[in-house]
Design an enzyme around this catalytic site. Structure first.
Site, PDB file in Angstrom:
ATOM      1  CG  ASP A 158      -2.092   0.960   1.185  1.00  0.00           C
ATOM      2  OD1 ASP A 158      -1.869   2.024   1.089  1.00  0.00           O
ATOM      3  OD2 ASP A 158      -3.248   0.544   1.099  1.00  0.00           O
ATOM      4  CB  ALA A 173      -2.555  -1.753  13.283  1.00  0.00           C
ATOM      5  CE1 TYR A 174      -4.454  -2.322   4.631  1.00  0.00           C
ATOM      6  CE2 TYR A 174      -3.466  -0.166   4.456  1.00  0.00           C
ATOM      7  CZ  TYR A 174      -3.809  -1.359   3.889  1.00  0.00           C
ATOM      8  OH  TYR A 174      -4.031  -1.452   2.407  1.00  0.00           O
ATOM      9  CB  ALA A 175       0.502   2.083   7.577  1.00  0.00           C
TER      10      ALA A 175
END
Length: 242
Positions: free
Chosen positions: A141, A153-155
């Protein structure tokens, strides 16, 4: 050359488009899904081999790996597309949020890559020129490099996935190329407001919806290249220049 391609997360959006495209090209597609959308039925009718697999469950992933090993002597490509865009304020505890993001975006690809690496190498060695024939592609991403205030957290997990790209590229060379694709906004959702669309488009110097074809074309390039590995390809409309 007919390929056998494993794509995780084929139920919708990019994964669904990739599966349809490669089936139409005459390739054998193995697809995983978590939720049974109507699209899964459509892919089945087109000839895809489809597997319900919860990537938060290591035992389910082992079952998938064992099935593929039992039914295939080789595997040409793995595309790690499955993802979960979990915000930090989802209601889960911080530890559960981070654990889920790391499991889906890091642990699951790690387990699959290690488990199926021999099949990727076998596919390469059956070719006359075995250098860089097989592929692993990690869908990361744009925020892996930039960070995110609402999806920390996603990053972080997507950044870890790219770092894993570097390690697997070194480990599996010269037979398997391992690269990342780091998209920003590729497709709007049907319920996205006009205000949201305008705000999203304004973040890029190429203010348009990229569409699935942009990702498909890049993956086709990575398939045909025999001299690119360990790299990340940003598909972000030039956001870094804003």
């Amino acid at each position: 050359m007919e390929r056998t391609i494993l794509i995780t997360g084929v139920g919708k959006r990019i994964g669904y488009a990739l599966a349809k495209y490669y089936l139409a090209q005459g390739h054998h597609v193995i697809g995983t899904y978590r939720t049974h959308y109507d699209s899964i039925e459509q892919l089945g009718k087109l000839g895809a081999s489809l597997h319900s697999c919860d990537l938060t469950d290591p035992a389910a992933i082992d079952d998938l790996i064992n099935y593929i090993i039992q039914h295939h002597d080789s595997l040409d490509t793995i595309i790690h597309n499955a993802s979960d865009w979990l915000p930090d304020n989802s209601g889960l505890s911080p530890s559960d949020t981070m654990a889920r993001m790391m499991q889906i975006h890091v642990s699951a690809p790690y387990q699959i890559n290690l488990g199926l690496a021999p099949l990727l190498v076998n596919a390469a060695k059956t070719n006359d020129d075995s250098i860089g024939v097989s592929n692993i592609i990690h869908m990361t991403d744009y925020v892996a490099e930039k960070g995110s205030k609402k999806h920390i957290a996603y990053a972080a997990s997507k950044a870890a996935l790219h770092n894993m790209t570097l390690s697997f590229a070194s480990l599996l060379a010269p037979h398997v190329k391992v690269n990342s694709i780091a998209p920003a906004m590729i497709l709007f959702n049907q319920d996205d407001s006009e205000a949201y669309k305008a705000k999203a488009l304004a973040k890029a110097i190429l203010p348009k919806e990229a569409g699935n074809d942009e990702i498909i074309a890049l993956i086709d390039y990575l398939h045909t290249s025999h001299y690119v590995t360990g790299r990340s390809y940003a598909v972000d409309g030039g956001r870094q220049l804003k």
